[in-house]
Design a protein around this motif. Structure first.
Motif, PDB file in Angstrom:
ATOM      1  N   UNK A 146       0.943  -1.343  -0.091  1.00  0.00           N
ATOM      2  CA  UNK A 146      -0.018   0.015   0.206  1.00  0.00           C
ATOM      3  C   UNK A 146       0.996   1.270   0.131  1.00  0.00           C
ATOM      4  N   UNK A 147       0.285   2.196   0.384  1.00  0.00           N
ATOM      5  CA  UNK A 147       1.143   3.531   0.465  1.00  0.00           C
ATOM      6  C   UNK A 147       0.464   4.634   1.289  1.00  0.00           C
ATOM      7  N   UNK A 148       1.117   5.534   1.641  1.00  0.00           N
ATOM      8  CA  UNK A 148       0.699   6.488   2.351  1.00  0.00           C
ATOM      9  C   UNK A 148       1.628   7.770   2.491  1.00  0.00           C
ATOM     10  N   UNK A 149       1.597   8.818   3.613  1.00  0.00           N
ATOM     11  CA  UNK A 149       2.179   9.706   3.497  1.00  0.00           C
ATOM     12  C   UNK A 149       2.766  10.102   5.187  1.00  0.00           C
ATOM     13  N   UNK A 150       3.329  11.160   5.456  1.00  0.00           N
ATOM     14  CA  UNK A 150       3.971  11.495   6.557  1.00  0.00           C
ATOM     15  C   UNK A 150       2.665  11.756   7.624  1.00  0.00           C
ATOM     16  N   UNK A 151       1.384  12.192   7.246  1.00  0.00           N
ATOM     17  CA  UNK A 151       0.237  12.180   7.977  1.00  0.00           C
ATOM     18  C   UNK A 151      -0.541  11.083   8.440  1.00  0.00           C
ATOM     19  N   UNK A 152      -0.118   9.932   7.761  1.00  0.00           N
ATOM     20  CA  UNK A 152      -0.707   8.473   7.882  1.00  0.00           C
ATOM     21  C   UNK A 152      -0.344   7.824   9.147  1.00  0.00           C
ATOM     22  N   UNK A 153      -1.339   7.727   9.977  1.00  0.00           N
ATOM     23  CA  UNK A 153      -1.087   7.154  11.665  1.00  0.00           C
ATOM     24  C   UNK A 153      -1.317   5.776  11.504  1.00  0.00           C
ATOM     25  N   UNK A 154      -0.282   4.812  11.986  1.00  0.00           N
ATOM     26  CA  UNK A 154      -0.341   3.621  11.791  1.00  0.00           C
ATOM     27  C   UNK A 154      -0.202   3.076  13.463  1.00  0.00           C
ATOM     28  N   UNK A 155      -0.565   1.577  13.625  1.00  0.00           N
ATOM     29  CA  UNK A 155      -0.421   1.061  14.719  1.00  0.00           C
ATOM     30  C   UNK A 155       1.107   0.610  15.140  1.00  0.00           C
ATOM     31  N   UNK A 156       1.636   0.751  16.355  1.00  0.00           N
ATOM     32  CA  UNK A 156       2.838   0.122  16.659  1.00  0.00           C
ATOM     33  C   UNK A 156       4.081   0.599  15.943  1.00  0.00           C
TER      34      UNK A 156
END
Length: 163
Positions: A146-156
């Motif tokens: 997948x992809x995201x950016x610096x604002x993507x909040x992920x677990x752990x």
């Protein structure tokens, strides 16, 4: 005999030329009115801006559907076909995407707190700006596709490639 063969051949050509049923308008109308609809054909449905919390769309075909700005908390999409959906800015807190195909889906700016992604296909899914630090069932392997950016909040300690 020759006429029967010709009619059969004509029927076969017409059957191939006829467009496939792309969606089920009746099922889409039911969902737009607030119904659950597991295993329904909701292909290209416009469900944007609707509040459909606590519904069951498990195994449904929502490919290319628009779920932007919708509120679908605690809704099940388990095992569904959600390829190419647009879910910009939606609220999917506690939703179940377990085993769903989310290939090329867009969850830009979407709230996914407590959502389950166990066994989901996230190939090409865009999670830019998504809040999903309390999502469950995510693996690094899924996120690598997948992809995201610096604002993507992920677990752990999970990470996501940049889009």
């Amino acid at each position: 005999m020759r006429l029967t063969t010709s009619l059969f051949a004509l029927a076969a050509v017409l059957a191939v030329a006829a467009p496939a049923a792309a969606q089920n308008a009746g099922q889409i109308a039911q969902v737009r009115n607030g119904a659950s609809c597991p295993k329904c054909n909701l292909f290209q449905a416009d469900l944007s801006g609707l509040s459909l919390s606590g519904k069951n769309y498990a195994g449904a075909r929502l490919r290319q559907a628009d779920l932007s700005l919708s509120i679908m908390t605690r809704t099940s999409f388990a095992g569904g076909d959600l390829r190419d959906i647009e879910a910009y800015g939606g609220l999917f807190t506690g939703a179940n995407f377990g085993g769903a195909n989310l290939t090329n889906a867009s969850f830009v700016g979407t709230h996914l707190q407590g959502a389950s992604f166990r066994g989901a296909n996230l190939t090409g899914t865009n999670f830019s700006g998504a809040e999903m630090d309390r999502a469950t069932g995510l693996t690094q392997g899924q996120l690598n596709a997948a992809c995201g950016d610096g604002a993507t909040r992920l677990p752990g300690n999970l990470r996501i490639p940049a889009c």
